[in-house]
Design an enzyme around this catalytic site. Structure first.
Site, PDB file in Angstrom:
ATOM      1  CB  SER A   1      41.431  42.207  43.361  1.00 54.28           C
ATOM      2  OG  SER A   1      40.130  42.360  42.905  1.00 54.28           O
TER       3      SER A   1
ATOM      4  CG  ASP B   1      30.508  39.987  42.164  1.00 57.93           C
ATOM      5  OD1 ASP B   1      29.624  40.872  42.145  1.00 57.93           O
ATOM      6  OD2 ASP B   1      31.719  40.248  42.161  1.00 57.93           O
TER       7      ASP B   1
HETATM    8  N1  LIG Z   1      40.412  34.420  30.955  1.00 60.73           N
HETATM    9  C1  LIG Z   1      40.504  35.687  30.611  1.00 60.73           C
HETATM   10  N2  LIG Z   1      40.595  36.049  29.320  1.00 60.73           N
HETATM   11  C2  LIG Z   1      40.681  37.348  28.965  1.00 60.73           C
HETATM   12  N3  LIG Z   1      40.653  38.370  29.851  1.00 60.73           N
HETATM   13  C3  LIG Z   1      40.563  38.065  31.149  1.00 60.73           C
HETATM   14  C4  LIG Z   1      40.495  36.721  31.607  1.00 60.73           C
HETATM   15  N4  LIG Z   1      40.398  36.727  32.947  1.00 60.73           N
HETATM   16  C5  LIG Z   1      40.406  38.009  33.323  1.00 60.73           C
HETATM   17  N5  LIG Z   1      40.503  38.830  32.252  1.00 60.73           N
HETATM   18  C6  LIG Z   1      40.525  40.296  32.258  1.00 60.73           C
HETATM   19  O1  LIG Z   1      41.044  40.701  33.498  1.00 60.73           O
HETATM   20  C7  LIG Z   1      40.091  41.486  34.223  1.00 60.73           C
HETATM   21  C8  LIG Z   1      40.217  41.173  35.695  1.00 60.73           C
HETATM   22  O2  LIG Z   1      39.970  39.799  35.895  1.00 60.73           O
HETATM   23  P1  LIG Z   1      39.229  39.257  37.193  1.00 60.73           P
HETATM   24  O3  LIG Z   1      37.986  40.051  37.414  1.00 60.73           O
HETATM   25  O4  LIG Z   1      39.084  37.802  37.085  1.00 60.73           O
HETATM   26  O5  LIG Z   1      40.337  39.624  38.262  1.00 60.73           O
HETATM   27  P2  LIG Z   1      40.177  39.658  39.809  1.00 60.73           P
HETATM   28  O6  LIG Z   1      41.531  39.767  40.376  1.00 60.73           O
HETATM   29  O7  LIG Z   1      39.325  38.516  40.244  1.00 60.73           O
HETATM   30  O8  LIG Z   1      39.457  41.006  40.017  1.00 60.73           O
HETATM   31  P3  LIG Z   1      38.075  41.278  40.741  1.00 60.73           P
HETATM   32  O9  LIG Z   1      37.860  40.187  41.714  1.00 60.73           O
HETATM   33  O10 LIG Z   1      38.286  42.599  41.359  1.00 60.73           O
HETATM   34  O11 LIG Z   1      37.041  41.295  39.651  1.00 60.73           O
HETATM   35  C9  LIG Z   1      38.739  41.105  33.618  1.00 60.73           C
HETATM   36  O12 LIG Z   1      37.794  42.140  33.736  1.00 60.73           O
HETATM   37  C10 LIG Z   1      39.128  40.857  32.152  1.00 60.73           C
HETATM   38  O13 LIG Z   1      39.150  42.084  31.454  1.00 60.73           O
END
Ligand SMILES: Nc1ncnc2c1ncn2[C@@H]1O[C@H](COP(=O)(O)OP(=O)(O)OP(=O)(O)O)[C@@H](O)[C@H]1O
Length: 374
Positions: free
Chosen positions: A91, A204
Site C-alpha cells: 500500500s 482481513d
Molecule cells: N513475506 C513475504 N514473502 C513474499 N512475498 C511477500 C511477503 N510479504 C508480502 N509479499 C508480497 O507483497 C504483496 C503485498 O504485501 P502486503 O499485502 O503485506 O503489503 P501491504 O503494504 O500491507 O499491502 P495491503 O495492506 O494493501 O495488503 C503480497 O501480496 C505478496 O505478493
C-alpha cells in the site's frame, strides 16, 4: 460489550492504509526498485475504505521518537542485508527480497516511508501491526523477524514466501479439489484458533493475505487491520474486504472473533467453487442487504461434508456460527485428518507447485483484487 468510548477509540485507530501518490522516501534504494514499486499501485485498492485522517502539519521526516519503541532507530543501516530484488508493491511502498549474509537466510522487507505513514494517519495502526505480529509465533502465521526505522522509512522484515499469494493461484486454477481445500482449511483454521486464543482478531482474512511456502502451505499475513480484543469485548469498526465481511461487521457491530470464521467460510467457498457466493457491492450498506437476502445455498458439486462445514461457518447469527477450533476440527469434512502442523505440511500441495511456473503467474500476481470477482 464496549461502550461508545471504545467504539470511537477504535474508529480512530483502525483505518486501513491507502495507496500512495508518491514515494519520496526511497532515495537510498536503487532507482529500478522505486520504479517497480509504482507498478502495482492501482492493484492495491481492494480494502474497504473506512475513513482517512490527514496530518495537518504535513510529513515530519525528522520524527524518530513517535515511532518508538516499536521501531528502534538504526540509522547506520543493515550492512549484512543484501537487497536481492523487488517482490511487490504494498500500500505504501515496495516489498523487497533481501538476503541476510550473516545467516544465509532470505527475508522479505516491507518499506513504509514515514512521510506517508504520517500523511495517511496510520501511525498507530502501523505500530499495532508490529506489536501483534511480534507476539504471535505459529506455524501458519507469517513470522516477523525484525523491525526498525531509518531517517525516512520504517522497515518490517518477515520470512520470505517464495511462492506468492493464494489469490494468484486461485485465479489461475479456478477452483481447488476438496482434498487441497481440506489442507488449506485445517491450516487456516489452526492459525485463527491460535490468534483468537491470544485475543487477536485478524479482520482481513482473504486469499491475498495468504502467502505460500515453497511446498504450497499457507502463512497468514497482513495484520494491518487486526485488533486485540479481550474476551467478552466487542468491536464496531466497519473494516475488512467487502466480500469477506460478516453481516455483523457490515452492520457496524457489535462483533468479535466469530467474524473471522465467516471470512474463512467465504474463502473456502471460493476455493472450492471458483467463485464468491455474492458479488462485491459498491458499499457496505448494499453488501449487507445482499448478504441478508442470500440463502447461501451450497452448489450440488460440493460434498455433503464440505457443504455442511460451509453452512456452519456462513451462519448469519454469530452466536450460532461455528467459531471455535475444537468444533471446527470435529467436522466430518476433516474426518481422519491430523491437525498437527508438521504432518499437514509433509506433502506438498501439488496444484500450487504445478502452477508456480505458469507463464501468466507474474502478471496475475500484479493485480490481486477480490472485489473484482463475483
Ligand atoms: N513475506 C513475504 N514473502 C513474499 N512475498 C511477500 C511477503 N510479504 C508480502 N509479499 C508480497 O507483497 C504483496 C503485498 O504485501 P502486503 O499485502 O503485506 O503489503 P501491504 O503494504 O500491507 O499491502 P495491503 O495492506 O494493501 O495488503 C503480497 O501480496 C505478496 O505478493
Amino acid at each position: 460489550m464496549g461502550g461508545d468510548g471504545s467504539k470511537n477509540k477504535e474508529s480512530a485507530s483502525v483505518v486501513k492504509r491507502r495507496s500512495l501518490s508518491c514515494h519520496q522516501g526511497f532515495l537510498s534504494l536503487p532507482a529500478q526498485l522505486v520504479h517497480h514499486s509504482l507498478l502495482r499501485r492501482s492493484a492495491r485498492h481492494r480494502e474497504y475504505p473506512v475513513s482517512e485522517q490527514s496530518n495537518p502539519e504535513g510529513p515530519r521526516l525528522e520524527f524518530i521518537s513517535i515511532f518508538l519503541p516499536e521501531f528502534p532507530h538504526r540509522f547506520t543501516g543493515h550492512k549484512h542485508l543484501q537487497i536481492l530484488g523487488f517482490v511487490a508493491k504494498g500500500s505504501f511502498g515496495p516489498i523487497l527480497k533481501v538476503k541476510d549474509m550473516s545467516k544465509d537466510e532470505t527475508y522479505a522487507i516491507k518499506v513504509l516511508p514515514k512521510a506517508e505513514v504520517l500523511r495517511n494517519g496510520v501511525l498507530q495502526q502501523s505500530k499495532e501491526e508490529v506489536i501483534i505480529q511480534r507476539q504471535v509465533r505459529h506455524p501458519f502465521v507469517l513470522s516477523l523477524r525484525d523491525c526498525w526505522q531509518s531517517q525516512s522509512n520504517l522497515f518490517i522484515m518477515c520470512d520470505y514466501c517464495s511462492t506468492g499469494d493464494l489469490y494468484t493461484y486461485w485465479t489461475l486454477k479456478g477452483c481447488f479439489d476438496e482434498r487441497d481445500v481440506r489442507v488449506f482449511a485445517a491450516e487456516l483454521g489452526s492459525a485463527l484458533g491460535f490468534l483468537h486464543d491470544f485475543g487477536i482478531m485478524h479482520r482481513d482474512v482473504k486469499m491475498e493475505n495468504i502467502l505460500l511456502t515453497d511446498k504450497g502451505h499457507l502463512r497468514l499475513t497482513d495484520f494491518g487491520l487486526s485488533r486485540r480484543l479481550e474476551h467478552g469485548d466487542r468491536a464496531y469498526t466497519i473494516c475488512g474486504t467487502i466480500q469477506y465481511m460478516a453481516p455483523e461487521v457490515l452492520s457496524g457491530g457489535p462483533y468479535s472473533h466469530a467474524a473471522d470464521w465467516w471470512s474463512l467460510g467465504i474463502l473456502l467457498y471460493a476455493l472450492a467453487t471458483g467463485g464468491f457466493p455474492l458479488p462485491a457491492e459498491a458499499d457496505h450498506c448494499d453488501m449487507l442487504t445482499s448478504v441478508s437476502e442470500c440463502p447461501y445455498d451450497m452448489p450440488a458439486s460440493l460434498s455433503p461434508a464440505l457443504a455442511f462445514l460451509l453452512i456452519e461457518l456462513l451462519c448469519k447469527i454469530p452466536t450460532r456460527r461455528l467459531r471455535c477450533l475444537e468444533l471446527f476440527q470435529g467436522q466430518k469434512f476433516f474426518h481422519g485428518m491430523s491437525f498437527d502442523s508438521q504432518l499437514l505440511q509433509k506433502s506438498p500441495i501439488e496444484p500450487i507447485l504445478e502452477l508456480k511456473n505458469h507463464p501468466d503467474r507474474p502478471e496475475r500476481s500484479m493485480r490481486g483484487c477480490a472485489g473484482h470477482l463475483g
